[in-house]
Design a protein around this motif. Sequence first.
Motif, PDB file in Angstrom:
ATOM      1  N   ASP A   1       0.815  -1.228   0.000  1.00  0.00           N
ATOM      2  CA  ASP A   1       0.000   0.000   0.000  1.00  0.00           C
ATOM      3  C   ASP A   1       0.847   1.276   0.000  1.00  0.00           C
ATOM      4  OD1 ASP A   1       0.862  -0.520   2.505  1.00  0.00           O
ATOM      5  OD2 ASP A   1      -1.093  -0.468   3.479  1.00  0.00           O
ATOM      6  N   VAL A   2       2.157   1.143  -0.099  1.00  0.00           N
ATOM      7  CA  VAL A   2       3.009   2.312  -0.347  1.00  0.00           C
ATOM      8  C   VAL A   2       3.782   2.037  -1.638  1.00  0.00           C
ATOM      9  CG1 VAL A   2       3.232   2.990   2.076  1.00  0.00           C
ATOM     10  CG2 VAL A   2       4.863   1.365   1.087  1.00  0.00           C
ATOM     11  N   ASP A   3       4.325   3.089  -2.235  1.00  0.00           N
ATOM     12  CA  ASP A   3       4.940   2.890  -3.553  1.00  0.00           C
ATOM     13  C   ASP A   3       6.450   2.688  -3.473  1.00  0.00           C
ATOM     14  OD1 ASP A   3       5.759   5.418  -2.972  1.00  0.00           O
ATOM     15  OD2 ASP A   3       5.087   6.330  -4.841  1.00  0.00           O
ATOM     16  N   GLY A   4       6.928   2.363  -2.262  1.00  0.00           N
ATOM     17  CA  GLY A   4       8.354   2.080  -2.152  1.00  0.00           C
ATOM     18  C   GLY A   4       8.848   2.382  -0.758  1.00  0.00           C
TER      19      GLY A   4
ATOM     20  N   ALA B   1      10.298  13.729   2.671  1.00  0.00           N
ATOM     21  CA  ALA B   1      10.912  12.402   2.503  1.00  0.00           C
ATOM     22  C   ALA B   1      10.878  11.998   1.034  1.00  0.00           C
ATOM     23  CB  ALA B   1      10.170  11.374   3.357  1.00  0.00           C
ATOM     24  N   ARG B   2      11.946  11.355   0.562  1.00  0.00           N
ATOM     25  CA  ARG B   2      12.042  10.931  -0.830  1.00  0.00           C
ATOM     26  C   ARG B   2      11.941   9.416  -0.934  1.00  0.00           C
ATOM     27  NH1 ARG B   2      16.899  11.044  -2.632  1.00  0.00           N
ATOM     28  NH2 ARG B   2      17.905  11.835  -0.754  1.00  0.00           N
ATOM     29  N   ARG B   3      11.398   8.946  -2.024  1.00  0.00           N
ATOM     30  CA  ARG B   3      11.424   7.504  -2.267  1.00  0.00           C
ATOM     31  C   ARG B   3      12.819   7.128  -2.725  1.00  0.00           C
ATOM     32  NH1 ARG B   3       7.569   5.694  -6.675  1.00  0.00           N
ATOM     33  NH2 ARG B   3       9.403   5.932  -8.017  1.00  0.00           N
ATOM     34  N   LEU B   4      13.327   6.035  -2.205  1.00  0.00           N
ATOM     35  CA  LEU B   4      14.639   5.532  -2.621  1.00  0.00           C
ATOM     36  C   LEU B   4      14.461   4.662  -3.853  1.00  0.00           C
ATOM     37  CD1 LEU B   4      15.733   4.565   0.974  1.00  0.00           C
ATOM     38  CD2 LEU B   4      16.819   6.356  -0.408  1.00  0.00           C
ATOM     39  N   ASN B   5      15.281   4.836  -4.851  1.00  0.00           N
ATOM     40  CA  ASN B   5      15.203   3.943  -6.009  1.00  0.00           C
ATOM     41  C   ASN B   5      15.877   2.603  -5.721  1.00  0.00           C
ATOM     42  OD1 ASN B   5      13.764   5.760  -7.516  1.00  0.00           O
ATOM     43  ND2 ASN B   5      15.604   6.698  -8.424  1.00  0.00           N
ATOM     44  N   GLN B   6      16.912   2.675  -4.911  1.00  0.00           N
ATOM     45  CA  GLN B   6      17.631   1.445  -4.549  1.00  0.00           C
ATOM     46  C   GLN B   6      18.033   1.525  -3.083  1.00  0.00           C
ATOM     47  OE1 GLN B   6      20.834   1.799  -7.460  1.00  0.00           O
ATOM     48  NE2 GLN B   6      20.083  -0.087  -8.423  1.00  0.00           N
ATOM     49  N   VAL B   7      18.078   0.400  -2.443  1.00  0.00           N
ATOM     50  CA  VAL B   7      18.599   0.343  -1.074  1.00  0.00           C
ATOM     51  C   VAL B   7      19.222  -1.045  -0.903  1.00  0.00           C
ATOM     52  CG1 VAL B   7      16.361  -0.377  -0.097  1.00  0.00           C
ATOM     53  CG2 VAL B   7      18.027   0.748   1.364  1.00  0.00           C
TER      54      VAL B   7
ATOM     55  N   THR C   1      10.468   0.000 -18.053  1.00  0.00           N
ATOM     56  CA  THR C   1      11.299  -0.180 -16.858  1.00  0.00           C
ATOM     57  C   THR C   1      12.344   0.921 -16.694  1.00  0.00           C
ATOM     58  OG1 THR C   1      12.650  -1.663 -18.170  1.00  0.00           O
ATOM     59  CG2 THR C   1      11.043  -2.679 -16.696  1.00  0.00           C
ATOM     60  N   ASP C   2      12.426   1.830 -17.665  1.00  0.00           N
ATOM     61  CA  ASP C   2      13.339   2.956 -17.491  1.00  0.00           C
ATOM     62  C   ASP C   2      12.814   3.965 -16.471  1.00  0.00           C
ATOM     63  OD1 ASP C   2      15.030   1.865 -19.281  1.00  0.00           O
ATOM     64  OD2 ASP C   2      14.322   3.045 -20.999  1.00  0.00           O
ATOM     65  N   ILE C   3      11.508   3.947 -16.250  1.00  0.00           N
ATOM     66  CA  ILE C   3      10.920   4.875 -15.274  1.00  0.00           C
ATOM     67  C   ILE C   3      10.919   4.193 -13.910  1.00  0.00           C
ATOM     68  CG2 ILE C   3       8.906   6.294 -14.742  1.00  0.00           C
ATOM     69  CD1 ILE C   3       7.990   5.864 -17.654  1.00  0.00           C
ATOM     70  N   PRO C   4      11.533   4.809 -12.906  1.00  0.00           N
ATOM     71  CA  PRO C   4      11.523   4.154 -11.594  1.00  0.00           C
ATOM     72  C   PRO C   4      10.103   4.098 -11.044  1.00  0.00           C
ATOM     73  CG  PRO C   4      12.987   6.091 -11.631  1.00  0.00           C
ATOM     74  CD  PRO C   4      12.180   6.123 -12.880  1.00  0.00           C
ATOM     75  N   SER C   5       9.692   2.945 -10.533  1.00  0.00           N
ATOM     76  CA  SER C   5       8.317   2.797 -10.048  1.00  0.00           C
ATOM     77  C   SER C   5       8.275   2.159  -8.671  1.00  0.00           C
ATOM     78  CB  SER C   5       7.515   1.944 -11.030  1.00  0.00           C
ATOM     79  OG  SER C   5       8.052   0.643 -11.078  1.00  0.00           O
ATOM     80  N   GLY C   6       9.374   2.242  -7.939  1.00  0.00           N
ATOM     81  CA  GLY C   6       9.385   1.632  -6.615  1.00  0.00           C
ATOM     82  C   GLY C   6      10.807   1.607  -6.100  1.00  0.00           C
TER      83      GLY C   6
END
Lengths: 418, 418
Positions: B174-177, B189-195, B243-248
């Motif tokens: 229920d959250v996008d990342g 707060a920012r969404r992380l593309n990678q962790v 898949t070039d657009i980050p989505s999570g």
Amino acid sequence: MARLVMKFGGTSVGDLERIQRVARHVKREVDAGNQVAVVVSAMSGKTNELVGWVEQSSPLYDAREYDTVVASGEQVTSGLLALTLQNMGVDARSWLGWQIPIKTNGVHGAARIEEIDGSKLIERLEMNQVAVVAGFQGIGPDNRISTLGRGGSDTSAVAIAAAIEADRCDIYTDVDGVYTTDPRIVPEARRLNQVSYEEMLEMASLGAKVLQVRSVEMAMVHNVRTFVRSSFIEPDAPELLNTDIPSGTLICDEDEIVEKQVVTGIAFSRDEAQISLRRVADKPGIAAHVFGPLAEANINVDMIVQNISEDGTITDMTFTVPEGDFDRAKSVLEQSQGEIGYEVLQGSTDVVKVSVIGIGMRSHAGVASQAFQALADKGINIRAITTSEIKISILIDSDFTELAVRALHSLYGLDDNS
Amino acid sequence: MARLVMKFGGTSVGDLERIQRVARHVKREVDAGNQVAVVVSAMSGKTNELVGWVEQSSPLYDAREYDTVVASGEQVTSGLLALTLQNMGVDARSWLGWQIPIKTNGVHGAARIEEIDGSKLIERLEMNQVAVVAGFQGIGPDNRISTLGRGGSDTSAVAIAAAIEADRCDIYTDVDGVYTTDPRIVPEARRLNQVSYEEMLEMASLGAKVLQVRSVEMAMVHNVRTFVRSSFIEPDAPELLNTDIPSGTLICDEDEIVEKQVVTGIAFSRDEAQISLRRVADKPGIAAHVFGPLAEANINVDMIVQNISEDGTITDMTFTVPEGDFDRAKSVLEQSQGEIGYEVLQGSTDVVKVSVIGIGMRSHAGVASQAFQALADKGINIRAITTSEIKISILIDSDFTELAVRALHSLYGLDDNS
């Protein structure tokens, strides 16, 4: 000490309070020193809800997935009853079909039990642990959950009773036994204290709703004494504690029955439709032309009457099919009109099959003719007749149902005049 | 072509309409040529209902029966999703824990997965059949259904991904990342593309609710690339197709991460309670006297601070326990007062643990001292500190939670200024 199977249907386990009550029934038998396996259905309404979800998800559903979804209802009840018993200080555990295992054939949604290994259950019963078995389910040859079809928990109970060599299988239900006929139609109907497997099988097949037909067949084959009694009675009621007081109907071997009646009961089924083919050429193989296509369409034909015309060249054929298959049967026959060669197809769903059942008929002549006369006296027209060694079935207009059932019930001395 | 696991939680499969939506997500991946295994939770609310029934049936319930009852929720969803997919023309079948099998240890109610045989699933995936796996469940050594504990479906998904050697495990939630911190407290707060696995493990352990800790551990051990994305996005949204657009957020090996940050995120947990023992005699073995009885009572002690008095004979000990264990911990310590020999026991649940997490800390000195200074500048008193190679945790009064989180988030340049 006895080994018992106790079966409780959906209304008996409809909520947690009712499950408590069921647990008290079980505890009574455990306290009396009996070994007990309990078979439970899903909480009432649950199966319908699950079936609804399945049908909405996929109108032409995969029966294997149907079974996976729908069998969860009994899974929940078996766990809850085991917990409730534990909470009363009674050792208990739940058993799912695949754990026992209850092996079935691969006909998902309407599977037949092929083999039950009773050894694990017997081991636990001998340690005085109550086995709470999820009814209605087994495991197919594909290692997936299978279900036995609606009402299958009765069959589960009888099959488990056979597998663990139980002394008796008690079916607790919303009626307190098997009656001579439906008391809603004949208030004078009496509860039978005993009825033979054969008679019960006919009654169940011919419209009595108390037990699933398949469960009675299984009881007969494995000689499982099956006792139908009310689940709404208080678990500590005197008649349950004192076995001298009759508290239900025992379905058992004919030899065990003390007072044998000529006629035991009157059953009726409204789930009938009549089809008549008028002016069929009466030539060899005509029956095959008519009934072959119906069999291919999986439509069961029941009563068949064939009248031959005066010159022997033209015939009328009348037969019955289940009401739900009526439209399909008509369409099959219309497609085969050319091959069969009939002129007119007539049909009606306003018919009812009334049946007179009794093992005493084997040794008593004249039972059938008495029935025909009694109906004639009331002005009831007979559309078709079938008989077997222990039953007579008569197809009549459904308007006359109550009148016919009451007349026959009275004719054979079944009315309770006390 | 890739082999994917897709996991959907309870809210994503909350009703038949949402299950339809999930099926469209699955179909998108199948249409793109991927092999797909889906892991599903129970419909939202269902698990709570079942748990409620179990607790009402038996307050001190048998965890084996709990598992039998509660696992039925995922069983239903798996069947319904398989049916829904079939109805869309996608070949699919449901798989229950015992059918695969997903073997767990015998700790019913909180079982750990020990072994998954992926061969049957792989065989079907290679036939382009979608495997719909009931999450949260397995089979114990006693041949009974086991469950993995709340949130266990994440763990099921990652474990299945490892067993079938999936290229990626997509967790739809229920959250996008994963965010740098809770956006409800810090709007920047920012969404992380990678962790990295390690960072995510710390975040999950330290209060971030996105993934169950156990699932991240398993992803790390088996190197399962795990992608957290929203299940509320339209199944045909452009970012899901391109898949070039980050989505999570992709949780992956450190080496795969392109832009390494010193600090990745700020986590916080209110589920903490502080206990202080005042004036404890500082003699050898004192720690064992304090923490031995807590360990025996299965209470996890987290942060520990010990201050020695000037003369070295008397000490104060402060440590934290989960808030839910606070009363039990106090009672255990009160019973051991004689052996431990403390004078006063003080405790508080009005504390919060704020944590700064980042693999970059390994190579950057001074991260901790910056944090201490920033909190001091805001007048926030530090009650206890623990550090590891990639995180600093600081215990403070809960009144200062938001202030501290915002200060630290800003300090390490995590604010989204775009």
